[in-house]
Design a protein around this motif. Structure first.
Motif, PDB file in Angstrom:
ATOM      1  N   THR A 277     -29.853 -34.452 -30.861  1.00  0.00           N
ATOM      2  CA  THR A 277     -29.644 -36.073 -30.899  1.00  0.00           C
ATOM      3  C   THR A 277     -29.363 -36.405 -29.396  1.00  0.00           C
ATOM      4  OG1 THR A 277     -27.221 -35.804 -31.107  1.00  0.00           O
ATOM      5  CG2 THR A 277     -28.666 -35.729 -33.014  1.00  0.00           C
ATOM      6  N   PRO A 278     -29.743 -37.547 -29.051  1.00  0.00           N
ATOM      7  CA  PRO A 278     -29.486 -38.279 -27.585  1.00  0.00           C
ATOM      8  C   PRO A 278     -28.143 -38.021 -27.067  1.00  0.00           C
ATOM      9  CG  PRO A 278     -30.606 -39.759 -28.886  1.00  0.00           C
ATOM     10  CD  PRO A 278     -30.226 -38.792 -29.734  1.00  0.00           C
ATOM     11  N   TRP A 279     -26.952 -38.138 -28.070  1.00  0.00           N
ATOM     12  CA  TRP A 279     -25.723 -37.519 -27.621  1.00  0.00           C
ATOM     13  C   TRP A 279     -25.589 -36.279 -27.104  1.00  0.00           C
ATOM     14  CZ3 TRP A 279     -21.284 -38.695 -25.432  1.00  0.00           C
ATOM     15  CH2 TRP A 279     -20.384 -37.923 -25.488  1.00  0.00           C
ATOM     16  N   ASN A 280     -26.202 -35.251 -28.136  1.00  0.00           N
ATOM     17  CA  ASN A 280     -25.899 -33.966 -27.881  1.00  0.00           C
ATOM     18  C   ASN A 280     -26.728 -33.596 -26.508  1.00  0.00           C
ATOM     19  OD1 ASN A 280     -24.305 -33.353 -29.974  1.00  0.00           O
ATOM     20  ND2 ASN A 280     -26.127 -33.058 -31.418  1.00  0.00           N
ATOM     21  N   ARG A 281     -27.858 -34.180 -26.278  1.00  0.00           N
ATOM     22  CA  ARG A 281     -28.735 -33.958 -25.110  1.00  0.00           C
ATOM     23  C   ARG A 281     -27.791 -34.209 -23.789  1.00  0.00           C
ATOM     24  NH1 ARG A 281     -33.136 -36.264 -27.918  1.00  0.00           N
ATOM     25  NH2 ARG A 281     -32.919 -38.262 -26.530  1.00  0.00           N
ATOM     26  N   PHE A 282     -27.058 -35.624 -23.968  1.00  0.00           N
ATOM     27  CA  PHE A 282     -26.246 -35.958 -22.827  1.00  0.00           C
ATOM     28  C   PHE A 282     -25.172 -35.041 -22.576  1.00  0.00           C
ATOM     29  CE2 PHE A 282     -22.640 -38.517 -21.282  1.00  0.00           C
ATOM     30  CZ  PHE A 282     -23.019 -38.951 -20.099  1.00  0.00           C
ATOM     31  N   LYS A 283     -24.383 -34.905 -23.767  1.00  0.00           N
ATOM     32  CA  LYS A 283     -23.330 -34.003 -23.920  1.00  0.00           C
ATOM     33  C   LYS A 283     -23.416 -32.329 -23.295  1.00  0.00           C
ATOM     34  CE  LYS A 283     -21.673 -32.792 -27.784  1.00  0.00           C
ATOM     35  NZ  LYS A 283     -21.625 -31.252 -27.838  1.00  0.00           N
ATOM     36  N   ASP A 284     -24.718 -31.773 -23.929  1.00  0.00           N
ATOM     37  CA  ASP A 284     -24.803 -30.421 -23.473  1.00  0.00           C
ATOM     38  C   ASP A 284     -25.728 -30.149 -22.062  1.00  0.00           C
ATOM     39  OD1 ASP A 284     -23.190 -29.752 -25.764  1.00  0.00           O
ATOM     40  OD2 ASP A 284     -25.054 -29.763 -27.257  1.00  0.00           O
ATOM     41  N   ILE A 285     -26.488 -31.077 -21.741  1.00  0.00           N
ATOM     42  CA  ILE A 285     -27.371 -30.781 -20.587  1.00  0.00           C
ATOM     43  C   ILE A 285     -26.983 -31.805 -19.556  1.00  0.00           C
ATOM     44  CG2 ILE A 285     -29.684 -31.163 -19.952  1.00  0.00           C
ATOM     45  CD1 ILE A 285     -30.519 -30.275 -22.821  1.00  0.00           C
ATOM     46  N   THR A 286     -27.027 -33.123 -19.698  1.00  0.00           N
ATOM     47  CA  THR A 286     -26.873 -34.002 -18.604  1.00  0.00           C
ATOM     48  C   THR A 286     -25.597 -33.897 -17.937  1.00  0.00           C
ATOM     49  OG1 THR A 286     -28.514 -35.545 -19.542  1.00  0.00           O
ATOM     50  CG2 THR A 286     -26.986 -36.495 -17.869  1.00  0.00           C
ATOM     51  N   LEU A 287     -24.431 -34.072 -18.774  1.00  0.00           N
ATOM     52  CA  LEU A 287     -23.036 -33.921 -18.574  1.00  0.00           C
ATOM     53  C   LEU A 287     -22.733 -32.890 -17.717  1.00  0.00           C
ATOM     54  CD1 LEU A 287     -20.636 -35.872 -18.540  1.00  0.00           C
ATOM     55  CD2 LEU A 287     -19.776 -34.881 -20.659  1.00  0.00           C
ATOM     56  N   PRO A 288     -22.785 -31.547 -18.389  1.00  0.00           N
ATOM     57  CA  PRO A 288     -22.601 -30.407 -17.338  1.00  0.00           C
ATOM     58  C   PRO A 288     -23.322 -30.547 -16.113  1.00  0.00           C
ATOM     59  CG  PRO A 288     -22.960 -29.714 -19.683  1.00  0.00           C
ATOM     60  CD  PRO A 288     -23.364 -31.029 -19.432  1.00  0.00           C
ATOM     61  N   ILE A 289     -24.496 -31.102 -15.981  1.00  0.00           N
ATOM     62  CA  ILE A 289     -24.796 -31.015 -14.482  1.00  0.00           C
ATOM     63  C   ILE A 289     -24.377 -31.937 -13.718  1.00  0.00           C
ATOM     64  CG2 ILE A 289     -27.221 -31.586 -13.406  1.00  0.00           C
ATOM     65  CD1 ILE A 289     -28.789 -30.409 -15.797  1.00  0.00           C
ATOM     66  N   ALA A 290     -23.787 -33.104 -14.327  1.00  0.00           N
ATOM     67  CA  ALA A 290     -23.272 -34.245 -13.309  1.00  0.00           C
ATOM     68  C   ALA A 290     -21.904 -34.087 -13.275  1.00  0.00           C
ATOM     69  CB  ALA A 290     -23.404 -35.557 -14.187  1.00  0.00           C
ATOM     70  N   ALA A 291     -21.289 -33.038 -14.053  1.00  0.00           N
ATOM     71  CA  ALA A 291     -19.886 -32.984 -13.731  1.00  0.00           C
ATOM     72  C   ALA A 291     -19.408 -32.729 -12.468  1.00  0.00           C
ATOM     73  CB  ALA A 291     -19.391 -31.652 -14.756  1.00  0.00           C
ATOM     74  N   PRO A 292     -19.840 -31.903 -11.495  1.00  0.00           N
ATOM     75  CA  PRO A 292     -19.199 -31.642 -10.171  1.00  0.00           C
ATOM     76  C   PRO A 292     -19.400 -33.123  -9.466  1.00  0.00           C
ATOM     77  CG  PRO A 292     -20.731 -29.631 -10.856  1.00  0.00           C
ATOM     78  CD  PRO A 292     -20.935 -30.821 -11.976  1.00  0.00           C
ATOM     79  N   GLY A 293     -20.210 -33.713  -9.671  1.00  0.00           N
ATOM     80  CA  GLY A 293     -20.598 -35.012  -8.881  1.00  0.00           C
ATOM     81  C   GLY A 293     -19.568 -36.080  -9.599  1.00  0.00           C
ATOM     82  N   ILE A 294     -19.343 -36.158 -10.861  1.00  0.00           N
ATOM     83  CA  ILE A 294     -18.293 -36.921 -11.724  1.00  0.00           C
ATOM     84  C   ILE A 294     -16.738 -36.859 -10.830  1.00  0.00           C
ATOM     85  CG2 ILE A 294     -17.220 -37.537 -13.706  1.00  0.00           C
ATOM     86  CD1 ILE A 294     -19.969 -37.107 -15.172  1.00  0.00           C
ATOM     87  N   LEU A 295     -16.656 -35.588 -10.905  1.00  0.00           N
ATOM     88  CA  LEU A 295     -15.463 -35.058 -10.265  1.00  0.00           C
ATOM     89  C   LEU A 295     -15.085 -35.441  -8.839  1.00  0.00           C
ATOM     90  CD1 LEU A 295     -12.458 -33.793 -10.746  1.00  0.00           C
ATOM     91  CD2 LEU A 295     -13.574 -31.438 -10.215  1.00  0.00           C
ATOM     92  N   ALA A 296     -16.198 -35.166  -8.014  1.00  0.00           N
ATOM     93  CA  ALA A 296     -16.079 -35.566  -6.737  1.00  0.00           C
ATOM     94  C   ALA A 296     -15.965 -37.155  -6.468  1.00  0.00           C
ATOM     95  CB  ALA A 296     -17.529 -35.158  -6.080  1.00  0.00           C
ATOM     96  N   GLY A 297     -16.686 -37.905  -7.185  1.00  0.00           N
ATOM     97  CA  GLY A 297     -16.560 -39.391  -7.258  1.00  0.00           C
ATOM     98  C   GLY A 297     -15.185 -39.617  -7.740  1.00  0.00           C
ATOM     99  N   ALA A 298     -14.618 -39.175  -8.875  1.00  0.00           N
ATOM    100  CA  ALA A 298     -13.250 -39.464  -9.442  1.00  0.00           C
ATOM    101  C   ALA A 298     -12.169 -39.257  -8.183  1.00  0.00           C
ATOM    102  CB  ALA A 298     -12.864 -38.778 -10.596  1.00  0.00           C
ATOM    103  N   LEU A 299     -12.445 -38.043  -7.458  1.00  0.00           N
ATOM    104  CA  LEU A 299     -11.225 -37.820  -6.453  1.00  0.00           C
ATOM    105  C   LEU A 299     -11.339 -38.460  -5.218  1.00  0.00           C
ATOM    106  CD1 LEU A 299     -11.131 -33.889  -6.861  1.00  0.00           C
ATOM    107  CD2 LEU A 299      -9.359 -35.539  -7.768  1.00  0.00           C
ATOM    108  N   MET A 300     -12.887 -38.913  -4.896  1.00  0.00           N
ATOM    109  CA  MET A 300     -13.036 -39.755  -3.877  1.00  0.00           C
ATOM    110  C   MET A 300     -12.486 -41.231  -4.239  1.00  0.00           C
ATOM    111  SD  MET A 300     -14.450 -38.295  -1.311  1.00  0.00           S
ATOM    112  CE  MET A 300     -15.400 -39.705  -0.519  1.00  0.00           C
ATOM    113  N   SER A 301     -12.657 -41.618  -5.247  1.00  0.00           N
ATOM    114  CA  SER A 301     -12.044 -43.062  -5.892  1.00  0.00           C
ATOM    115  C   SER A 301     -10.428 -42.982  -5.851  1.00  0.00           C
ATOM    116  CB  SER A 301     -12.485 -43.138  -7.208  1.00  0.00           C
ATOM    117  OG  SER A 301     -13.849 -43.335  -7.477  1.00  0.00           O
TER     118      SER A 301
END
Length: 287
Positions: free
Chosen positions: A187-211
């Motif tokens: 499903t679109p949610w599973n694709r986002f959760k299992d593929i997109t989110l793990p790839i983006a996770a380092p950038g998300i964490l970097a953005g959070a700490l930069m914020s």
């Protein structure tokens, strides 16, 4: 085979540029080193050095006003990181998936870029009457809370940072991964959760700490929107130095500086563990 002397091949211009670069870094970091050294001053005034000790740190911790301002800054920074990460991640994913030349993506990028280059004093002058109008005149009481005002105003700037960092992280993502998952029935949610989110996770964490770190250092915007009882640490310092710079201020500033370095170091560590080299880490943190 004898090793080649690479230093001998450098031109005088190269050597001069290296020396100039070192001098620039020395010029930028020596004042910080001086403040850190003077934070161990046992005197009552920072300029009056009375020997090394931890008196300034003890006095700062026992000062309720200083502790309150630091707690306010930390609370605002955490709230800013949460709000910015949620909306910035959505924006970054949307921009990364946008078709080349899409008008809405160009418009969103322009607005976010404008947010980053707008002087903070302009943002502060804009936010102050807006909070008064919405919070007092329109009766939206949460906007009358000083901490909420700090989080909203800081998140406006930090949201753009997170968006660009996440977009940069997802820029090289192979979209065929999601297409293959869709073909397998995900499903679109599973694709986002299992593929997109793990790839983006380092950038998300970097953005959070930069914020988080950007919010800790915000002075101009905070001075406009802060309210009594919710004075953040940078605003307290700005008002304290008008009278006299005390060692307690230097001591607590050193603690905040170390906290900022730790956050940035953790960002680099996470990106490094994610497989990025030094160049990729710098590109991701600089969006």
């Amino acid at each position: 085979m004898p090793k080649k002397n690479t230093f001998a091949r450098r031109t005088p211009t190269d050597i001069a540029l290296h020396v100039w670069g070192i001098l620039v870094f020395v010029y930028l970091f020596v004042p910080i080193a001086v403040i850190i050294a003077y934070s161990f001053n046992n005197g009552k005034v920072l300029a009056n050095f009375r020997g090394f000790g931890l008196h300034a740190y003890i006095s700062g911790i026992n000062n309720d006003i200083i502790v309150s301002s630091i707690v306010t800054s930390l609370q605002a920074a955490v709230g800013t990181a949460i709000v910015s990460t949620v909306f910035g991640t959505l924006g970054g994913v949307a921009l990364a998936r946008a078709r080349r030349g899409a008008w809405w993506a160009l418009g969103l990028t322009a607005i976010l870029g404008l947010t980053l280059v707008t002087p903070e004093i302009v943002d502060g002058i804009s936010f102050l009457p807006w909070f008064v109008t919405v919070g007092v005149d329109w009766g939206i009481t949460p906007l009358n809370n000083g901490l909420v005002r700090l989080i909203i105003s800081h998140a406006m700037f930090s949201m753009a940072i997170v968006t660009f960092i996440v977009r940069a992280r997802l820029a090289g993502m192979d979209t065929q991964l999601e297409d293959a998952a869709a073909d397998l029935g995900a499903t679109p949610w599973n694709r986002f959760k299992d593929i997109t989110l793990p790839i983006a996770a380092p950038g998300i964490l970097a953005g959070a700490l930069m914020s988080f770190t950007v919010s800790l250092d915000n002075t101009i915007l905070s001075s406009f929107v802060q309210q009594p009882g919710y004075t953040p640490w940078p605003v307290y310092i700005f008002s304290a130095v008008r009278v006299a710079l005390r060692p307690e201020v230097a001591a607590m500033s050193t603690v905040m500086f170390v906290l900022t370095l730790a956050a940035l170091g953790f960002v680099g560590f996470v990106l490094r563990k994610a497989g990025g080299n030094a160049t990729e880490i710098i590109k991701t943190m600089a969006a």
